[in-house]
Design a protein around this motif. Structure first.
Motif, mmCIF file in Angstrom:
data_model
loop_
_atom_site.group_PDB
_atom_site.id
_atom_site.type_symbol
_atom_site.label_atom_id
_atom_site.label_comp_id
_atom_site.label_asym_id
_atom_site.label_seq_id
_atom_site.Cartn_x
_atom_site.Cartn_y
_atom_site.Cartn_z
ATOM 1 N N SER A 69 0.821 -1.219 0.000
ATOM 2 C CA SER A 69 0.000 0.000 0.000
ATOM 3 C C SER A 69 0.856 1.270 0.000
ATOM 4 C CB SER A 69 -0.925 0.006 1.218
ATOM 5 O OG SER A 69 -0.185 0.145 2.424
ATOM 6 N N ILE A 70 2.143 1.144 0.330
ATOM 7 C CA ILE A 70 3.053 2.292 0.332
ATOM 8 C C ILE A 70 3.582 2.502 -1.083
ATOM 9 C CG2 ILE A 70 5.136 3.309 1.328
ATOM 10 C CD1 ILE A 70 2.933 2.859 3.356
ATOM 11 N N GLN A 71 3.198 3.595 -1.687
ATOM 12 C CA GLN A 71 3.632 3.909 -3.044
ATOM 13 C C GLN A 71 4.849 4.837 -3.026
ATOM 14 O OE1 GLN A 71 2.136 2.345 -5.615
ATOM 15 N NE2 GLN A 71 0.838 1.338 -4.080
ATOM 16 N N LYS A 72 5.572 4.829 -4.119
ATOM 17 C CA LYS A 72 6.746 5.695 -4.231
ATOM 18 C C LYS A 72 6.305 7.155 -4.229
ATOM 19 C CE LYS A 72 10.949 6.455 -6.954
ATOM 20 N NZ LYS A 72 11.723 6.032 -8.139
ATOM 21 N N PRO A 73 6.929 7.983 -3.405
ATOM 22 C CA PRO A 73 6.506 9.392 -3.316
ATOM 23 C C PRO A 73 6.927 10.183 -4.553
ATOM 24 C CG PRO A 73 8.473 9.054 -2.001
ATOM 25 C CD PRO A 73 8.058 7.690 -2.508
ATOM 26 N N GLU A 74 6.173 11.241 -4.805
ATOM 27 C CA GLU A 74 6.536 12.136 -5.899
ATOM 28 C C GLU A 74 7.711 13.020 -5.482
ATOM 29 O OE1 GLU A 74 3.145 14.382 -6.984
ATOM 30 O OE2 GLU A 74 1.976 12.643 -7.655
ATOM 31 N N LYS A 75 8.465 13.470 -6.470
ATOM 32 C CA LYS A 75 9.610 14.331 -6.184
ATOM 33 C C LYS A 75 9.115 15.631 -5.565
ATOM 34 C CE LYS A 75 13.757 16.339 -8.261
ATOM 35 N NZ LYS A 75 14.546 16.511 -9.502
ATOM 36 N N PRO A 76 9.606 15.975 -4.374
ATOM 37 C CA PRO A 76 9.122 17.189 -3.697
ATOM 38 C C PRO A 76 9.561 18.455 -4.420
ATOM 39 C CG PRO A 76 10.947 16.222 -2.471
ATOM 40 C CD PRO A 76 10.603 15.246 -3.569
ATOM 41 N N VAL A 77 8.669 19.412 -4.478
ATOM 42 C CA VAL A 77 8.956 20.722 -5.077
ATOM 43 C C VAL A 77 8.426 21.781 -4.122
ATOM 44 C CG1 VAL A 77 8.927 19.912 -7.463
ATOM 45 C CG2 VAL A 77 6.798 20.648 -6.383
ATOM 46 N N PHE A 78 9.019 22.962 -4.220
ATOM 47 C CA PHE A 78 8.546 24.057 -3.379
ATOM 48 C C PHE A 78 7.129 24.438 -3.783
ATOM 49 C CE2 PHE A 78 12.899 24.876 -1.986
ATOM 50 C CZ PHE A 78 12.671 25.274 -0.679
ATOM 51 N N TYR A 128 8.187 25.020 7.361
ATOM 52 C CA TYR A 128 8.040 24.524 5.984
ATOM 53 C C TYR A 128 9.306 23.805 5.523
ATOM 54 C CZ TYR A 128 7.206 24.349 0.990
ATOM 55 O OH TYR A 128 7.043 23.918 -0.308
ATOM 56 N N LEU A 129 10.483 24.388 5.821
ATOM 57 C CA LEU A 129 11.741 23.763 5.407
ATOM 58 C C LEU A 129 11.958 22.428 6.109
ATOM 59 C CD1 LEU A 129 14.203 26.797 5.169
ATOM 60 C CD2 LEU A 129 13.141 25.512 3.302
ATOM 61 N N SER A 130 11.527 22.323 7.377
ATOM 62 C CA SER A 130 11.650 21.054 8.101
ATOM 63 C C SER A 130 10.825 19.973 7.409
ATOM 64 C CB SER A 130 11.191 21.221 9.550
ATOM 65 O OG SER A 130 12.009 22.157 10.230
ATOM 66 N N ILE A 131 9.599 20.324 7.053
ATOM 67 C CA ILE A 131 8.727 19.363 6.359
ATOM 68 C C ILE A 131 9.281 19.043 4.983
ATOM 69 C CG2 ILE A 131 6.408 19.018 5.414
ATOM 70 C CD1 ILE A 131 5.359 20.840 7.649
ATOM 71 N N TYR A 132 9.763 20.071 4.284
ATOM 72 C CA TYR A 132 10.291 19.871 2.929
ATOM 73 C C TYR A 132 11.536 18.978 2.946
ATOM 74 C CZ TYR A 132 12.274 20.935 -1.647
ATOM 75 O OH TYR A 132 12.799 20.834 -2.913
ATOM 76 N N ASN A 133 12.432 19.224 3.906
ATOM 77 C CA ASN A 133 13.654 18.407 4.003
ATOM 78 C C ASN A 133 13.309 16.949 4.320
ATOM 79 O OD1 ASN A 133 15.376 20.539 3.474
ATOM 80 N ND2 ASN A 133 15.594 21.103 5.618
ATOM 81 N N LYS A 134 12.293 16.745 5.160
ATOM 82 C CA LYS A 134 11.869 15.370 5.464
ATOM 83 C C LYS A 134 11.346 14.688 4.193
ATOM 84 C CE LYS A 134 10.474 11.859 8.056
ATOM 85 N NZ LYS A 134 9.751 11.060 7.052
ATOM 86 N N ARG A 135 10.596 15.402 3.397
ATOM 87 C CA ARG A 135 10.065 14.828 2.152
ATOM 88 C C ARG A 135 11.181 14.530 1.161
ATOM 89 N NH1 ARG A 135 5.249 18.904 0.754
ATOM 90 N NH2 ARG A 135 4.722 17.371 -0.858
ATOM 91 N N VAL A 136 12.203 15.398 1.146
ATOM 92 C CA VAL A 136 13.350 15.156 0.260
ATOM 93 C C VAL A 136 14.094 13.895 0.705
ATOM 94 C CG1 VAL A 136 15.610 16.032 -0.449
ATOM 95 C CG2 VAL A 136 13.634 17.560 -0.427
ATOM 96 N N LEU A 141 15.478 8.283 -0.216
ATOM 97 C CA LEU A 141 15.514 6.914 0.294
ATOM 98 C C LEU A 141 14.703 5.985 -0.600
ATOM 99 C CD1 LEU A 141 16.241 4.824 2.444
ATOM 100 C CD2 LEU A 141 14.241 5.572 3.755
ATOM 101 N N ALA A 142 13.538 6.457 -1.057
ATOM 102 C CA ALA A 142 12.692 5.639 -1.934
ATOM 103 C C ALA A 142 13.389 5.350 -3.255
ATOM 104 C CB ALA A 142 11.360 6.340 -2.170
ATOM 105 N N CYS A 143 14.138 6.317 -3.769
ATOM 106 C CA CYS A 143 14.873 6.106 -5.026
ATOM 107 C C CYS A 143 16.048 5.155 -4.818
ATOM 108 C CB CYS A 143 15.367 7.444 -5.563
ATOM 109 S SG CYS A 143 14.051 8.562 -6.112
ATOM 110 N N ARG A 144 16.665 5.246 -3.662
ATOM 111 C CA ARG A 144 17.853 4.436 -3.381
ATOM 112 C C ARG A 144 17.484 3.015 -2.955
ATOM 113 N NH1 ARG A 144 19.612 7.681 -0.127
ATOM 114 N NH2 ARG A 144 19.090 6.721 1.867
ATOM 115 N N ASP A 145 16.471 2.904 -2.077
ATOM 116 C CA ASP A 145 16.076 1.580 -1.556
ATOM 117 C C ASP A 145 14.583 1.661 -1.215
ATOM 118 O OD1 ASP A 145 15.660 -0.808 -0.260
ATOM 119 O OD2 ASP A 145 17.477 -0.698 0.956
#
Length: 221
Positions: A69-78, A128-136, A141-145
């Protein structure tokens, strides 16, 4: 009842229900009862082992479904909305610094301006930057593993559920229980409610001197 050979001396045609062998005195009944008990215990061990394996398999299947059920996240953008907000906040803060202090005392206050920047820009930007950095980090991680990302998401979901359960348990522990029915579905009677009740009913009001009311049975105390 069955006729058997004595396990001790080998005498033929001895009943398996006989207390003792008529030839050697061996305790036949106790011997076969012990064998039967061992069979029952062995059967229970087999059933428990099968049940354990079944539960482990069900747990693995549930875990697999959760992972799927966990899908690959979309690339985060501002966020464009946040960028627009920052522009508006800078303009608004600058306006407050240049105009508002002058209106009151004719002398701009840099301290006030710093506080305004902190409230309208610094804190929202930090959050906002804290949330954005977490999404990045999650995206990388999703791209790597991807499997490791799925496990991390499951772990975060479980931790969130545990926090919610602890908060709920704490609320229940701190809840005021009704002395009449034991329900925790209670509320504190506000001063306004007491005053209104006294004004409408007078001294006959049931809320006089009462602090709590049970929503379940209506009892007040």
């Amino acid at each position: 009842m069955a006729l058997i050979k004595c396990p001790e001396c080998g005498k033929e045609n001895v009943s398996d229900k006989a207390e003792m062998c008529p030839s050697c005195g061996f305790g036949i009944k106790a011997y076969f009862e012990k064998i039967e008990q061992e069979k029952i215990k062995q059967q229970k061990r087999i059933e428990l082992e099968e049940l354990k394996k079944k539960r482990e398999q069900e747990s693995k299947e549930r875990e697999q479904k959760r992972l799927q059920s966990i899908q690959k996240p979309e690339k985060p953008v501002f966020s464009r909305g946040f960028i627009i907000y920052m522009i508006v906040a800078v303009i608004f803060s600058s306006w407050l610094f240049l105009y508002t202090p002058t209106t009151y005392n004719g002398d701009p206050d840099s301290g006030t301006w710093i506080i305004e920047l902190l409230v309208f820009i610094g804190i929202p930007l930090f959050v906002y930057l804290s949330i954005y950095n977490k999404r990045v980090e999650d995206y990388e991680l999703a791209c790597r593993d991807f499997e490791a990302y799925q496990r991390q998401m499951i772990k975060e979901q479980d931790e969130a559920m545990e926090r919610q359960q602890r908060e709920l348990d704490q609320k229940i522990a701190n809840a005021v229980k009704c002395p009449n029915c034991g329900s925790i579905n209670t509320k504190k009677i506000s001063t306004t409610s007491r005053v209104t009740s006294v004004a409408l009913v007078g001294v006959a009001s049931s809320k006089i001197g009462k602090q709590y009311e049970c929503k379940n049975c209506g009892y007040k105390w």
